[in-house]
Motif scaffolding. Structure first.
Motif, PDB file in Angstrom:
ATOM      1  N   LYS A   7     -16.495 -15.709  -6.247  1.00 31.82           N
ATOM      2  CA  LYS A   7     -15.049 -15.894  -6.091  1.00 31.82           C
ATOM      3  C   LYS A   7     -14.570 -15.456  -4.710  1.00 31.82           C
ATOM      4  O   LYS A   7     -13.692 -16.091  -4.123  1.00 31.82           O
ATOM      5  CB  LYS A   7     -14.303 -15.111  -7.180  1.00 31.82           C
ATOM      6  CG  LYS A   7     -14.393 -15.742  -8.562  1.00 31.82           C
ATOM      7  CD  LYS A   7     -13.747 -14.867  -9.625  1.00 31.82           C
ATOM      8  CE  LYS A   7     -13.788 -15.533 -11.000  1.00 31.82           C
ATOM      9  NZ  LYS A   7     -13.294 -14.629 -12.070  1.00 31.82           N
ATOM     10  N   GLY A   8     -15.138 -14.359  -4.199  1.00 28.22           N
ATOM     11  CA  GLY A   8     -14.728 -13.906  -2.873  1.00 28.22           C
ATOM     12  C   GLY A   8     -15.347 -14.730  -1.764  1.00 28.22           C
ATOM     13  O   GLY A   8     -14.675 -15.126  -0.809  1.00 28.22           O
ATOM     14  N   GLY A   9     -16.638 -15.035  -1.903  1.00 22.57           N
ATOM     15  CA  GLY A   9     -17.336 -15.735  -0.838  1.00 22.57           C
ATOM     16  C   GLY A   9     -16.885 -17.159  -0.649  1.00 22.57           C
ATOM     17  O   GLY A   9     -16.868 -17.672   0.479  1.00 22.57           O
ATOM     18  N   PHE A  31     -11.598  -1.798 -13.811  1.00 15.94           N
ATOM     19  CA  PHE A  31     -12.314  -3.045 -13.555  1.00 15.94           C
ATOM     20  C   PHE A  31     -11.531  -3.943 -12.596  1.00 15.94           C
ATOM     21  O   PHE A  31     -12.126  -4.678 -11.807  1.00 15.94           O
ATOM     22  CB  PHE A  31     -12.574  -3.796 -14.868  1.00 15.94           C
ATOM     23  CG  PHE A  31     -13.758  -3.276 -15.625  1.00 15.94           C
ATOM     24  CD1 PHE A  31     -15.046  -3.522 -15.179  1.00 15.94           C
ATOM     25  CD2 PHE A  31     -13.586  -2.515 -16.773  1.00 15.94           C
ATOM     26  CE1 PHE A  31     -16.146  -3.039 -15.870  1.00 15.94           C
ATOM     27  CE2 PHE A  31     -14.674  -2.028 -17.476  1.00 15.94           C
ATOM     28  CZ  PHE A  31     -15.963  -2.287 -17.032  1.00 15.94           C
ATOM     29  N   GLU A  32     -10.219  -3.877 -12.641  1.00 15.97           N
ATOM     30  CA  GLU A  32      -9.416  -4.695 -11.723  1.00 15.97           C
ATOM     31  C   GLU A  32      -9.688  -4.292 -10.277  1.00 15.97           C
ATOM     32  O   GLU A  32      -9.915  -5.151  -9.415  1.00 15.97           O
ATOM     33  CB  GLU A  32      -7.923  -4.547 -12.030  1.00 15.97           C
ATOM     34  CG  GLU A  32      -7.047  -5.381 -11.100  1.00 15.97           C
ATOM     35  CD  GLU A  32      -5.561  -5.224 -11.399  1.00 15.97           C
ATOM     36  OE1 GLU A  32      -4.762  -5.875 -10.706  1.00 15.97           O
ATOM     37  OE2 GLU A  32      -5.208  -4.447 -12.301  1.00 15.97           O
ATOM     38  N   VAL A  33      -9.688  -2.985 -10.018  1.00 16.34           N
ATOM     39  CA  VAL A  33      -9.969  -2.503  -8.662  1.00 16.34           C
ATOM     40  C   VAL A  33     -11.406  -2.850  -8.265  1.00 16.34           C
ATOM     41  O   VAL A  33     -11.673  -3.281  -7.139  1.00 16.34           O
ATOM     42  CB  VAL A  33      -9.737  -0.979  -8.570  1.00 16.34           C
ATOM     43  CG1 VAL A  33     -10.199  -0.435  -7.214  1.00 16.34           C
ATOM     44  CG2 VAL A  33      -8.273  -0.652  -8.811  1.00 16.34           C
ATOM     45  N   LEU A  34     -12.328  -2.679  -9.204  1.00 14.91           N
ATOM     46  CA  LEU A  34     -13.726  -2.992  -8.943  1.00 14.91           C
ATOM     47  C   LEU A  34     -13.893  -4.455  -8.540  1.00 14.91           C
ATOM     48  O   LEU A  34     -14.526  -4.773  -7.528  1.00 14.91           O
ATOM     49  CB  LEU A  34     -14.556  -2.691 -10.194  1.00 14.91           C
ATOM     50  CG  LEU A  34     -16.035  -3.090 -10.168  1.00 14.91           C
ATOM     51  CD1 LEU A  34     -16.796  -2.290  -9.117  1.00 14.91           C
ATOM     52  CD2 LEU A  34     -16.660  -2.894 -11.550  1.00 14.91           C
ATOM     53  N   CYS A  35     -13.293  -5.345  -9.323  1.00 13.79           N
ATOM     54  CA  CYS A  35     -13.447  -6.777  -9.053  1.00 13.79           C
ATOM     55  C   CYS A  35     -12.792  -7.175  -7.736  1.00 13.79           C
ATOM     56  O   CYS A  35     -13.362  -7.964  -6.967  1.00 13.79           O
ATOM     57  CB  CYS A  35     -12.855  -7.597 -10.204  1.00 13.79           C
ATOM     58  SG  CYS A  35     -13.793  -7.468 -11.737  1.00 13.79           S
ATOM     59  N   GLU A  36     -11.623  -6.657  -7.467  1.00 10.31           N
ATOM     60  CA  GLU A  36     -10.954  -6.975  -6.204  1.00 10.31           C
ATOM     61  C   GLU A  36     -11.758  -6.485  -5.005  1.00 10.31           C
ATOM     62  O   GLU A  36     -11.848  -7.164  -3.974  1.00 10.31           O
ATOM     63  CB  GLU A  36      -9.548  -6.344  -6.190  1.00 10.31           C
ATOM     64  CG  GLU A  36      -8.539  -7.047  -7.069  1.00 10.31           C
ATOM     65  CD  GLU A  36      -8.338  -8.496  -6.662  1.00 10.31           C
ATOM     66  OE1 GLU A  36      -8.084  -8.749  -5.475  1.00 10.31           O
ATOM     67  OE2 GLU A  36      -8.472  -9.376  -7.534  1.00 10.31           O
ATOM     68  N   THR A  37     -12.373  -5.316  -5.136  1.00 15.45           N
ATOM     69  CA  THR A  37     -13.173  -4.765  -4.044  1.00 15.45           C
ATOM     70  C   THR A  37     -14.400  -5.622  -3.777  1.00 15.45           C
ATOM     71  O   THR A  37     -14.746  -5.907  -2.615  1.00 15.45           O
ATOM     72  CB  THR A  37     -13.601  -3.324  -4.376  1.00 15.45           C
ATOM     73  OG1 THR A  37     -12.441  -2.527  -4.612  1.00 15.45           O
ATOM     74  CG2 THR A  37     -14.402  -2.716  -3.236  1.00 15.45           C
ATOM     75  N   ILE A  38     -15.075  -6.064  -4.834  1.00 18.30           N
ATOM     76  CA  ILE A  38     -16.254  -6.928  -4.667  1.00 18.30           C
ATOM     77  C   ILE A  38     -15.857  -8.242  -4.003  1.00 18.30           C
ATOM     78  O   ILE A  38     -16.525  -8.716  -3.079  1.00 18.30           O
ATOM     79  CB  ILE A  38     -16.939  -7.181  -6.022  1.00 18.30           C
ATOM     80  CG1 ILE A  38     -17.540  -5.888  -6.565  1.00 18.30           C
ATOM     81  CG2 ILE A  38     -18.034  -8.253  -5.880  1.00 18.30           C
ATOM     82  CD1 ILE A  38     -18.077  -5.998  -7.987  1.00 18.30           C
ATOM     83  N   LYS A  39     -14.760  -8.838  -4.461  1.00 17.68           N
ATOM     84  CA  LYS A  39     -14.321 -10.114  -3.893  1.00 17.68           C
ATOM     85  C   LYS A  39     -13.999  -9.986  -2.408  1.00 17.68           C
ATOM     86  O   LYS A  39     -14.411 -10.816  -1.595  1.00 17.68           O
ATOM     87  CB  LYS A  39     -13.095 -10.642  -4.653  1.00 17.68           C
ATOM     88  CG  LYS A  39     -13.414 -11.255  -6.003  1.00 17.68           C
ATOM     89  CD  LYS A  39     -12.240 -12.028  -6.569  1.00 17.68           C
ATOM     90  CE  LYS A  39     -11.085 -11.119  -6.937  1.00 17.68           C
ATOM     91  NZ  LYS A  39      -9.994 -11.870  -7.592  1.00 17.68           N
TER      92      LYS A  39
END
Length: 454
Positions: free
Chosen positions: A318-320, A238-246
C-alpha cells in the motif's frame, strides 16, 4: 520533485539502516537470436547480450557514486531459453551450450547473475521444455552466473504434476552435480506458480514474452530501515503501526524509483518496474524476521507470525505503490532462510519449521526460499513440497515459489555456508512420511473454479 528532507532521510537510511537497491536488472529479449543451428544461435545470443548490457555495470557504479545509494547487484534477465532454443536444440547437451554462452556473456559484461535459463510449463511440456529441464543440473554445474527457473502452474491452467514430479528429480540431480560445493547449484534454481514476467530478483528472473526488446527493472531492499523505524513505536496501536510501515515503504520505494529512472535515462532503455520487496541479507539487523519481532512476536515462527507477516506485506504494498508509476515483479516481503539472519536463528532454535514457513507463504510475496534440507531427502518428497506450494499459489491467485537445497552428505543439525548474499543455512527437518502414490499419478491438477473469469 525530491525535497531536501527526503535527501536527508535517505542519507540516514543508507548510513544507519542498511538501505540499498538490491539490483538493477536489464531484461533482454532473445527472440530475434534464433539461428539455423545451435552455434549460430549462441553467437547471436552472445552478441545481443554484450551489446545491450555493455554499459550496465558501469552505469550502476556511476549512479552509486553520484547519489551515494548502494546498488548491490547488476543483473540480466533473458527470454526463457526453452523458447529461444526450441527449434535448434535437439538434446539436453545443446541447451547446455546455450547456458555456457549465457555465462560467458554475463561474465564479460560483469553482471552478478543472469536469469532466464527457464521453461514455462504450467499446463504441458513441449519437447524443448523437457530437454531444457533435463539439462538444468549440468547447466548450473558448468556455469557461474546463470540462474534457472521453471513455472509449473498457474491459477488459469492448474498444476502440471508431470513437471512437478520431474523437478523433484532435477533438484536432486542438481544437488549431486554440485555436491563438492554444498549442492549450491540448487540455490540457483527455483520453481514457480504464477511466475511474473518482470521479476528482477534471482533465481527467478526472466524476460517475459509480453515485454519489449529491452527494459530496466529495479528491486529495492530495506528490512533494516523498516526494523529501525518500527523500534521507535513499540506498543503503539495497529493504526500507528500500519501508517508507519506504509510511510517507510513509500520512502524506500522512492529511492528505487530514482535509481530506475536514472538508469533508464543513461542507458537509453525503457523503465519497466520497481519491485518494492523487502529483501533481507545475512547482515545483522537487515532481517524480515527482526521486523516480525518488532511487530510483536518473540521469534519468527511463534504464534502470530503469519498475521504479523500478512500485515507487513499488505502495508508495504500500500505504501510502495504510491511511490512509483510502475510497481511489479513480486513486491512484498521475502522470507528466505539462508539470506536472513533472524530466520536462521529461528530455524536453529526450533521456532521455525518448513510447515510454518509454508503457512507464512500464503501471505508473503514468494514462497519456500533458500531452505537447506537433508541430502537424502527423496525426490518424491521434494515434489510433494513443491506441489503443496504450487497449490497455495494457484488457489490464492498469487506467485509462490520453491527453492530448496538437498545438501548431499549433510543432515539435520549441520549447517551449510554459501557465502555472499546467499548466506548460510541450518539443515531443516523434513516430514518423514512420503507421498509416492500422489506424485506417481500422471497429468495435472485442474485450475480452481474461480479461475473462470472470462
Amino acid at each position: 520533485m525530491i525535497t531536501l528532507n527526503e535527501v536527508l532521510e535517505t542519507n540516514e537510511m543508507i548510513s544507519r539502516m542498511n538501505l540499498d537497491v538490491r539490483t538493477i536488472t536489464m531484461g533482454i529479449s532473445l527472440l530475434d537470436c534464433v539461428g539455423s543451428d545451435v552455434a549460430e544461435t549462441c553467437e547471436k545470443i552472445y552478441t545481443k547480450i554484450t551489446t545491450s548490457a555493455k554499459d550496465l555495470v558501469k552505469t550502476g557504479k556511476s549512479i552509486t557514486e553520484m547519489y551515494g545509494i548502494p546498488i548491490v547487484h547488476k543483473r540480466i534477465s533473458v527470454t526463457p531459453i526453452a523458447l529461444v532454443g526450441g527449434s535448434v536444440c535437439k538434446t539436453p547437451e545443446d541447451f547446455v551450450e546455450i547456458a555456457k554462452t549465457l555465462n560467458r556473456a554475463g561474465l564479460d559484461v560483469g553482471v552478478n547473475f543472469l536469469g532466464g535459463y527457464s521453461a514455462l510449463v504450467s499446463k504441458h511440456m513441449t519437447t524443448a521444455d523437457e530437454l531444457l529441464i533435463r539439462s538444468i543440473p549440468r547447466a548450473l554445474a558448468e556455469t557461474d552466473v546463470v540462474c534457472s527457473s521453471v513455472n509449473l502452474g498457474s491459477t488459469k491452467t492448474g498444476i502440471n504434476m508431470d513437471a512437478v514430479r520431474l523437478m523433484g528429480e532435477i533438484i536432486k540431480e542438481a544437488a549431486e552435480y554440485t555436491k563438492a560445493k554444498d549442492s549450491i547449484g540448487c540455490a540457483k534454481l527455483v520453481v514457480f506458480c504464477n511466475a511474473p514476467d518482470d521479476n528482477p530478483f534471482m533465481a527467478g528472473a526472466f524476460h517475459g514474452v509480453t515485454e519489449g526488446d529491452c527494459v530496466i527493472n529495479v528491486g529495492v531492499s530495506g528490512p533494516g530501515v523498516m526494523r529501525s523505524v518500527l523500534s521507535e513505536i513499540r506498543g503503539e496501536s495497529f493504526e500507528v503501526l500500519c501508517e508507519t510501515i506504509k510511510k517507510t515503504a513509500f520512502k524506500i520505494t522512492r529511492v528505487g524509483q530514482l535509481v530506475a529512472k536514472e538508469a533508464s535515462r543513461r542507458l537509453g532503455v525503457p523503465f519497466g518496474i520497481v519491485d518494492l520487496s523487502l529483501a533481507p541479507t545475512p547482515a545483522i539487523g537487515d532481517s524480515v524476521a527482526d521486523i516480525l519481532q518488532e511487530i510483536g512476536v518473540d521469534m519468527a515462527g511463534a504464534p502470530g507470525t503469519t498475521a504479523a507477516l500478512a500485515l507487513l506485506n499488505d502495508q508495504v504494498k500500500k505504501g510502495g505503490i504510491m511511490a512509483s508509476s510502475y510497481v511489479g515483479g513480486l513486491s512484498g516481503a521475502f522470507i528466505p532462510v539462508s539470506e536472513d539472519q533472524g530466520m536462521i536463528d529461528a530455524a536453529k532454535a526450533g521456532s521455525l519449521s518448513i510447515e510454518k514457513l509454508e503457512a507464512m507463504t500464503c501471505v508473503c510475496s514468494v514462497g519456500l526460499d533458500m531452505i537447506a534440507i537433508p541430502g537424502d531427502t527423496k525426490a518424491t518428497t521434494i515434489s510433494g513440497i513443491i506441489a503443496d506450494e504450487m497449490a497455495i499459489g494457484m488457489i490464492n491467485q498469487k506467485t509462490t515459489a520453491v527453492r530448496v537445497i538437498p545438501v548431499v552428505g549433510k543432515g539435520v543439525g549441520d549447517t551449510v555456508e554459501f557465502g555472499g548474499l546467499l548466506g548460510s543455512a541450518p539443515i531443516m527437518a523434513v516430514n518423514p512420511y512420503g507421498c509416492d502414490a500422489l506424485i506417481s499419478r500422471t497429468g495435472r491438477i485442474p485450475a480452481p473454479v474461480h479461475s473462470f473469469k472470462n
